[in-house]
Scaffold this active site. Structure first.
Site, short mmCIF file in Angstrom:
data_model
loop_
_atom_site.label_atom_id
_atom_site.label_comp_id
_atom_site.label_asym_id
_atom_site.label_seq_id
_atom_site.Cartn_x
_atom_site.Cartn_y
_atom_site.Cartn_z
N HIS A 307 0.85 -1.20 0.00
CA HIS A 307 0.00 0.00 0.00
C HIS A 307 0.89 1.24 0.00
O HIS A 307 1.95 1.25 0.60
CB HIS A 307 -0.90 0.01 1.25
CG HIS A 307 -2.06 0.95 1.12
ND1 HIS A 307 -1.97 2.28 1.40
CD2 HIS A 307 -3.33 0.73 0.69
CE1 HIS A 307 -3.13 2.86 1.17
NE2 HIS A 307 -3.98 1.94 0.73
N ASP A 364 -7.97 -5.15 -0.21
CA ASP A 364 -8.46 -6.01 -1.29
C ASP A 364 -8.14 -7.49 -1.11
O ASP A 364 -8.62 -8.33 -1.88
CB ASP A 364 -7.86 -5.53 -2.62
CG ASP A 364 -8.36 -4.15 -2.99
OD1 ASP A 364 -7.53 -3.26 -3.21
OD2 ASP A 364 -9.59 -3.97 -3.01
C1 SDX Z 1 -6.12 0.19 -3.07
O1 SDX Z 1 -4.19 4.59 -2.06
C2 SDX Z 1 -5.21 4.03 -1.48
O2 SDX Z 1 -5.65 4.42 -0.43
C3 SDX Z 1 -5.82 2.86 -2.24
C4 SDX Z 1 -6.87 2.03 -1.51
C5 SDX Z 1 -8.13 2.82 -1.27
O3 SDX Z 1 -8.85 2.47 -0.33
O4 SDX Z 1 -8.45 3.71 -2.09
O5 SDX Z 1 -6.35 1.58 -0.29
C6 SDX Z 1 -7.27 0.82 -2.36
O6 SDX Z 1 -5.87 0.53 -4.19
C7 SDX Z 1 -5.28 -0.81 -2.33
C8 SDX Z 1 -4.05 -1.31 -3.16
C9 SDX Z 1 -4.56 -2.37 -4.13
N1 SDX Z 1 -3.48 -2.75 -5.08
C10 SDX Z 1 -2.86 -3.93 -4.98
O7 SDX Z 1 -3.07 -4.76 -4.10
C11 SDX Z 1 -1.86 -4.20 -6.11
C12 SDX Z 1 -0.55 -4.79 -5.55
N2 SDX Z 1 0.13 -3.74 -4.80
C13 SDX Z 1 1.17 -2.99 -5.46
O8 SDX Z 1 1.01 -2.83 -6.82
C14 SDX Z 1 1.61 -1.76 -4.67
O9 SDX Z 1 1.82 -2.17 -3.40
C15 SDX Z 1 0.73 -0.53 -4.66
C16 SDX Z 1 0.35 -0.09 -6.04
C17 SDX Z 1 -0.51 -0.77 -3.87
C18 SDX Z 1 1.52 0.59 -3.98
O10 SDX Z 1 2.58 0.89 -4.81
P1 SDX Z 1 3.67 2.01 -4.40
O11 SDX Z 1 3.26 2.75 -3.18
O12 SDX Z 1 3.99 2.80 -5.63
O13 SDX Z 1 4.92 1.16 -3.94
P2 SDX Z 1 6.07 0.68 -4.91
O14 SDX Z 1 5.49 0.10 -6.15
O15 SDX Z 1 7.07 1.77 -5.03
O16 SDX Z 1 6.65 -0.54 -4.03
C19 SDX Z 1 7.77 -0.38 -3.19
C20 SDX Z 1 8.53 -1.71 -3.30
C21 SDX Z 1 8.95 -2.02 -4.77
O17 SDX Z 1 10.09 -2.86 -4.69
P3 SDX Z 1 11.59 -2.16 -4.80
O18 SDX Z 1 11.58 -1.37 -6.09
O19 SDX Z 1 11.72 -1.30 -3.56
O20 SDX Z 1 12.52 -3.33 -4.81
O21 SDX Z 1 7.67 -2.79 -2.92
C22 SDX Z 1 7.47 -3.66 -4.03
C23 SDX Z 1 7.82 -2.86 -5.27
O22 SDX Z 1 8.22 -3.72 -6.34
N3 SDX Z 1 6.06 -4.06 -4.01
C24 SDX Z 1 5.61 -5.28 -4.27
C25 SDX Z 1 4.23 -5.22 -4.08
N4 SDX Z 1 3.87 -3.98 -3.73
C26 SDX Z 1 5.01 -3.26 -3.70
N5 SDX Z 1 6.24 -6.42 -4.64
C27 SDX Z 1 5.46 -7.51 -4.83
N6 SDX Z 1 4.11 -7.53 -4.65
C28 SDX Z 1 3.46 -6.41 -4.28
N7 SDX Z 1 2.14 -6.42 -4.11
#
Ligand code: SDX
Length: 429
Positions: A307, A364
């Site tokens: 998140h 989710d």
């Molecule tokens: C919602 O914003 C809100 O409030 C949203 C929400 C709401 O109520 O409106 O809460 C609802 O959208 C919840 C999120 C639902 N999405 C997912 O579950 C999709 C999977 N999650 C990721 O795609 C990710 O965690 C996000 C999109 C939710 C957040 O992305 P960020 O904040 O841009 O974080 P990032 O991509 O920069 O991640 C930081 C690190 C990265 O690795 P490094 O580059 O540091 O090595 O964490 C890793 C990412 O690759 N990472 C994950 C991951 N989520 C982040 N790696 C594997 N699986 C994941 N799910």
């Protein structure tokens, strides 16, 4: 909001003083409203990770402590003690309704629960495979054709429009489901409260009457409350940005529906089920998917994990996880995907990759298990998210419209393209 101290910024030997704004719960923000004018510099913040786009009195999140509150009330208490419609009223109007206000709101929702009969023909022209989120955004956007009052004056009875939208989105969702099955539409019934009415419209039919179970109604109320608002997430920021251009509430909400659709945002609830089903088909080999998620050469992310704000358990996810156990037990449903989700969470939370990045289950991760137990098809899970989020979108749009400081949203950029160059006619290229 009070500004009691300043941040100092030095650029090329010159120091600038920028006011620090303090939020109710102690958050601090550096007010850069005059930065470009005073320094000639903008800020660069990909994905707005460090940027507050507005001040707001609606929802508070603390991502490190896993705190979420609507208008000062903790989400745990609201989910336990309120109905979704009470919380919708709270978000839009700023206070929990009195009994009189609640009855008036309920009467409005009943009065507005039908959609114009001409709109029903719209469903005939979507292919059976049409994504429900595409249908939802088209139908919501079309409401401004049937209720044009706001097209010229955005302040025209926002509260009536709010009730109209909150009621009709439920009917649109249920009708689109029935139409996708080729089954007769079930109209809203005046005696049924909001969630019971929705479930009845979804699952009742003339030859096999549906029994609305109180446990199912309670679970749906809780889920919709937990999704109702979440400060400046992607879809809410979209609703505000579109609204800032002077666009009516229906069209602004339709934009929010489209933003929510993404698998990184509200679409994750459907992606979680697809992921769990793939693991189930793969003999429960969840380690393979955890390894894929950690593999930088693989775009796969563990849906329902991670998140932008929460760096601990999403408080909503904890409540939903508990509600899963309760509902499945009372409905006597055994869902193998729940076992897989529980094991996936257990293994991921012990893995250094997830621990180092503070990746926890979000809202989710478990919500789809409940939707499945209620009989809602997977391709409507994000529609359910939209039903819950609608009061939050409306409250945020209304707050922006009522803020005299509000301006059209227009971020800047840093140009990294070609320097100025002379034109070359095609004959010489
Ligand atoms: C919602 O914003 C809100 O409030 C949203 C929400 C709401 O109520 O409106 O809460 C609802 O959208 C919840 C999120 C639902 N999405 C997912 O579950 C999709 C999977 N999650 C990721 O795609 C990710 O965690 C996000 C999109 C939710 C957040 O992305 P960020 O904040 O841009 O974080 P990032 O991509 O920069 O991640 C930081 C690190 C990265 O690795 P490094 O580059 O540091 O090595 O964490 C890793 C990412 O690759 N990472 C994950 C991951 N989520 C982040 N790696 C594997 N699986 C994941 N799910």
């Amino acid at each position: 909001m009070n500004s009691s101290d300043n941040a100092l910024l030095t650029i090329e030997g010159k120091t600038y003083s920028l006011p620090i704004v303090h939020g109710t719960e102690g958050e601090r923000a550096i007010d850069i409203s005059k930065l470009l004018q005073e320094t000639g510099c903008t800020t660069l913040d990909l994905g707005y990770k460090n940027t507050a786009s507005c001040t707001s009195r609606i929802t508070f999140l603390n991502g490190n402590k896993g705190i979420l509150s609507y208008r000062g009330y903790g989400i745990e208490e609201l989910a336990e003690k309120c109905l979704f419609i009470e919380v919708a009223y709270l978000l839009v109007h700023g206070h929990l309704p009195t009994a009189t206000e609640y009855d008036h709101f309920r009467n409005l929702l009943n009065r507005f629960s039908l959609i114009h009969e001409d709109m029903i023909h719209f469903f005939d022209h979507f292919p059976p495979s049409a994504p429900p989120m595409a249908i939802l955004s088209v139908m919501v956007n079309s409401l401004c054709s049937y209720y044009p009052e706001m097209n010229d004056d955005l302040t025209t009875d926002i509260d009536l429009t709010a009730a109209r939208l909150i009621s009709k989105i439920r009917t649109i969702a249920a009708f689109s489901y029935k139409k996708s099955l080729g089954k007769p539409l079930i109209y809203p019934r005046p005696e049924l409260p909001y969630c019971a009415n929705f479930l009845n419209m979804m699952f009742d039919n003339p030859v096999e009457p549906y029994t609305v179970r109180p446990e199912a109604v309670a679970a749906l109320n809780k889920l919709l409350i937990l999704h109702a608002d979440h400060e400046q997430n992607c879809s809410t920021a979209t609703v505000r940005l579109v609204g800032s251009a002077g666009v009516n509430l229906y069209a602004s909400i339709a934009a929010g529906i489209n933003a929510l659709w993404g698998p990184l945002h509200g679409g994750a609830n459907e992606a979680v089920i697809a992921m769990l089903e793939a693991i189930h088909q793969d003999g429960g080999n969840f380690q393979k998917y955890i390894d894929k998620a950690k593999d930088k050469s693989d775009a796969f992310k563990l849906s329902g994990f991670g998140h932008r704000v929460y760096k601990t358990f999403d408080p909503r996810g904890k409540i939903i996880k508990n509600a899963c156990d309760e509902l499945l037990a009372v409905l006597n449903v055994h869902d193998p995907l729940l076992e897989i989700a529980l094991r996936l969470e257990e293994v991921a939370l012990k893995d250094a990759y997830f621990i180092e990045r503070n990746l926890f289950p979000n809202v989710d991760f478990y919500s789809g298990i409940i939707y499945r137990a209620l009989g809602i098809p997977t391709n409507m899970f994000t529609v359910m998210f939209a039903l819950g989020r609608l009061p939050g979108w409306i409250a945020q749009w209304k707050e922006q419209q009522e803020d005299p400081r509000s301006k059209i949203g227009r971020p800047r950029q840093v140009y990294m393209g070609e320097p100025a160059r002379p034109f070359v006619p095609m004959s010489e290229r």
